[in-house]
Design a protein around this motif. Structure first.
Motif, PDB file in Angstrom:
ATOM      1  N   PHE A  14      26.032  32.501   6.229  1.00 49.05           N
ATOM      2  CA  PHE A  14      25.797  31.136   6.685  1.00 49.05           C
ATOM      3  C   PHE A  14      25.414  30.233   5.513  1.00 49.05           C
ATOM      4  CE2 PHE A  14      22.890  27.804   8.061  1.00 49.05           C
ATOM      5  CZ  PHE A  14      23.694  27.115   8.959  1.00 49.05           C
ATOM      6  N   VAL A  15      24.501  30.697   4.683  1.00 47.08           N
ATOM      7  CA  VAL A  15      24.062  29.912   3.523  1.00 47.08           C
ATOM      8  C   VAL A  15      25.254  29.623   2.599  1.00 47.08           C
ATOM      9  CG1 VAL A  15      22.678  29.994   1.400  1.00 47.08           C
ATOM     10  CG2 VAL A  15      21.643  30.613   3.598  1.00 47.08           C
ATOM     11  N   ALA A  16      26.029  30.642   2.287  1.00 51.69           N
ATOM     12  CA  ALA A  16      27.192  30.449   1.411  1.00 51.69           C
ATOM     13  C   ALA A  16      28.140  29.415   2.010  1.00 51.69           C
ATOM     14  CB  ALA A  16      27.910  31.772   1.186  1.00 51.69           C
ATOM     15  N   SER A  17      28.417  29.541   3.284  1.00 47.79           N
ATOM     16  CA  SER A  17      29.313  28.607   3.953  1.00 47.79           C
ATOM     17  C   SER A  17      28.740  27.193   3.974  1.00 47.79           C
ATOM     18  CB  SER A  17      29.583  29.089   5.380  1.00 47.79           C
ATOM     19  OG  SER A  17      30.437  28.201   6.050  1.00 47.79           O
ATOM     20  N   GLU A  64      17.212  26.792  -2.284  1.00 46.52           N
ATOM     21  CA  GLU A  64      16.663  25.940  -3.343  1.00 46.52           C
ATOM     22  C   GLU A  64      17.342  26.216  -4.680  1.00 46.52           C
ATOM     23  OE1 GLU A  64      12.521  26.916  -3.046  1.00 46.52           O
ATOM     24  OE2 GLU A  64      12.205  25.526  -1.375  1.00 46.52           O
ATOM     25  N   ARG A  65      17.566  27.482  -4.973  1.00 47.91           N
ATOM     26  CA  ARG A  65      18.213  27.827  -6.252  1.00 47.91           C
ATOM     27  C   ARG A  65      19.655  27.346  -6.274  1.00 47.91           C
ATOM     28  NH1 ARG A  65      17.440  33.561  -8.558  1.00 47.91           N
ATOM     29  NH2 ARG A  65      18.300  32.442 -10.335  1.00 47.91           N
ATOM     30  N   ILE A  66      20.353  27.451  -5.139  1.00 48.61           N
ATOM     31  CA  ILE A  66      21.725  26.957  -5.077  1.00 48.61           C
ATOM     32  C   ILE A  66      21.741  25.453  -5.320  1.00 48.61           C
ATOM     33  CG2 ILE A  66      23.698  26.556  -3.548  1.00 48.61           C
ATOM     34  CD1 ILE A  66      23.052  29.312  -2.267  1.00 48.61           C
ATOM     35  N   GLU A  67      20.795  24.743  -4.726  1.00 49.89           N
ATOM     36  CA  GLU A  67      20.752  23.295  -4.897  1.00 49.89           C
ATOM     37  C   GLU A  67      20.420  22.905  -6.333  1.00 49.89           C
ATOM     38  OE1 GLU A  67      18.302  21.541  -1.860  1.00 49.89           O
ATOM     39  OE2 GLU A  67      19.488  22.505  -0.286  1.00 49.89           O
ATOM     40  N   VAL A  68      19.538  23.641  -6.979  1.00 53.61           N
ATOM     41  CA  VAL A  68      19.162  23.326  -8.360  1.00 53.61           C
ATOM     42  C   VAL A  68      20.272  23.721  -9.331  1.00 53.61           C
ATOM     43  CG1 VAL A  68      17.569  23.960 -10.224  1.00 53.61           C
ATOM     44  CG2 VAL A  68      16.683  23.411  -7.953  1.00 53.61           C
ATOM     45  N   GLU A  69      20.780  24.934  -9.180  1.00 51.47           N
ATOM     46  CA  GLU A  69      21.746  25.457 -10.151  1.00 51.47           C
ATOM     47  C   GLU A  69      23.183  25.040  -9.856  1.00 51.47           C
ATOM     48  OE1 GLU A  69      21.072  29.572 -11.170  1.00 51.47           O
ATOM     49  OE2 GLU A  69      18.917  29.334 -10.805  1.00 51.47           O
ATOM     50  N   PRO A 104      28.777  32.698 -10.114  1.00 51.60           N
ATOM     51  CA  PRO A 104      27.364  32.328 -10.197  1.00 51.60           C
ATOM     52  C   PRO A 104      26.666  32.346  -8.826  1.00 51.60           C
ATOM     53  CG  PRO A 104      28.746  30.442 -10.729  1.00 51.60           C
ATOM     54  CD  PRO A 104      29.646  31.622 -10.582  1.00 51.60           C
ATOM     55  N   LEU A 105      27.410  32.081  -7.752  1.00 55.64           N
ATOM     56  CA  LEU A 105      26.814  32.194  -6.415  1.00 55.64           C
ATOM     57  C   LEU A 105      26.394  33.631  -6.156  1.00 55.64           C
ATOM     58  CD1 LEU A 105      26.115  31.052  -3.574  1.00 55.64           C
ATOM     59  CD2 LEU A 105      28.405  31.844  -2.897  1.00 55.64           C
ATOM     60  N   TYR A 106      27.272  34.581  -6.470  1.00 54.35           N
ATOM     61  CA  TYR A 106      26.938  35.996  -6.260  1.00 54.35           C
ATOM     62  C   TYR A 106      25.723  36.410  -7.095  1.00 54.35           C
ATOM     63  CZ  TYR A 106      31.420  36.619  -3.794  1.00 54.35           C
ATOM     64  OH  TYR A 106      32.465  36.539  -2.914  1.00 54.35           O
ATOM     65  N   ALA A 107      25.569  35.856  -8.274  1.00 55.15           N
ATOM     66  CA  ALA A 107      24.389  36.166  -9.084  1.00 55.15           C
ATOM     67  C   ALA A 107      23.118  35.698  -8.366  1.00 55.15           C
ATOM     68  CB  ALA A 107      24.499  35.518 -10.462  1.00 55.15           C
ATOM     69  N   LEU A 108      23.183  34.535  -7.751  1.00 56.05           N
ATOM     70  CA  LEU A 108      22.033  34.030  -7.002  1.00 56.05           C
ATOM     71  C   LEU A 108      21.763  34.873  -5.759  1.00 56.05           C
ATOM     72  CD1 LEU A 108      22.682  30.173  -7.229  1.00 56.05           C
ATOM     73  CD2 LEU A 108      21.034  31.529  -8.528  1.00 56.05           C
ATOM     74  N   THR A 109      22.816  35.247  -5.045  1.00 60.58           N
ATOM     75  CA  THR A 109      22.607  36.048  -3.839  1.00 60.58           C
ATOM     76  C   THR A 109      22.130  37.454  -4.188  1.00 60.58           C
ATOM     77  OG1 THR A 109      24.945  36.742  -3.637  1.00 60.58           O
ATOM     78  CG2 THR A 109      24.273  34.720  -2.478  1.00 60.58           C
ATOM     79  N   GLN A 110      22.520  37.955  -5.344  1.00 63.49           N
ATOM     80  CA  GLN A 110      22.027  39.272  -5.753  1.00 63.49           C
ATOM     81  C   GLN A 110      20.534  39.237  -6.035  1.00 63.49           C
ATOM     82  OE1 GLN A 110      23.796  42.068  -5.335  1.00 63.49           O
ATOM     83  NE2 GLN A 110      25.192  40.557  -4.487  1.00 63.49           N
ATOM     84  N   ALA A 111      20.062  38.145  -6.623  1.00 57.61           N
ATOM     85  CA  ALA A 111      18.621  38.002  -6.870  1.00 57.61           C
ATOM     86  C   ALA A 111      17.867  37.955  -5.542  1.00 57.61           C
ATOM     87  CB  ALA A 111      18.353  36.746  -7.695  1.00 57.61           C
ATOM     88  N   ALA A 112      18.408  37.241  -4.570  1.00 53.15           N
ATOM     89  CA  ALA A 112      17.778  37.180  -3.246  1.00 53.15           C
ATOM     90  C   ALA A 112      17.846  38.540  -2.552  1.00 53.15           C
ATOM     91  CB  ALA A 112      18.444  36.112  -2.392  1.00 53.15           C
TER      92      ALA A 112
END
Length: 80
Positions: free
Chosen positions: A59-62, A7-12, A19-27
């Motif tokens: 998988f999510v990143a891909s 959801e965060r990837i889709e919004v942001e 920025p992807l790594y920042a999101l995955t770090q939060a997860a």
């Protein structure tokens, strides 16, 4: 947690890996907190589950087009 990451990837809509790594770090931190809860209850995230979780991050990143994301970087903040 993985759904929230999607959801965060889709919004942001991260434009590149930083920025992807920042999101995955939060997860990843969410999983760290879960593991601490398990530890407090005398358990933990099992080895197979750890591998599965890391595979799911890849998988999510891909799925969002980040095929060049480094597997270790996606969950580099993990302590499980």
């Amino acid at each position: 947690m993985l759904l929230r990451l999607c959801e965060r990837i889709e919004v942001e809509q991260p434009s590149d890996l930083k920025p992807l790594y920042a999101l995955t770090q939060a997860a990843t931190e969410e999983f760290n907190l879960l593991d601490r809860e398990f530890a407090a209850a005398g358990s933990g995230i099992e080895t197979v589950a750890r591998e599965w979780i890391c595979d799911e991050f890849r998988f999510v990143a891909s799925a969002y087009g980040f095929t060049d994301a480094h597997a270790e970087e996606l969950t580099s903040g993990r302590d499980w």
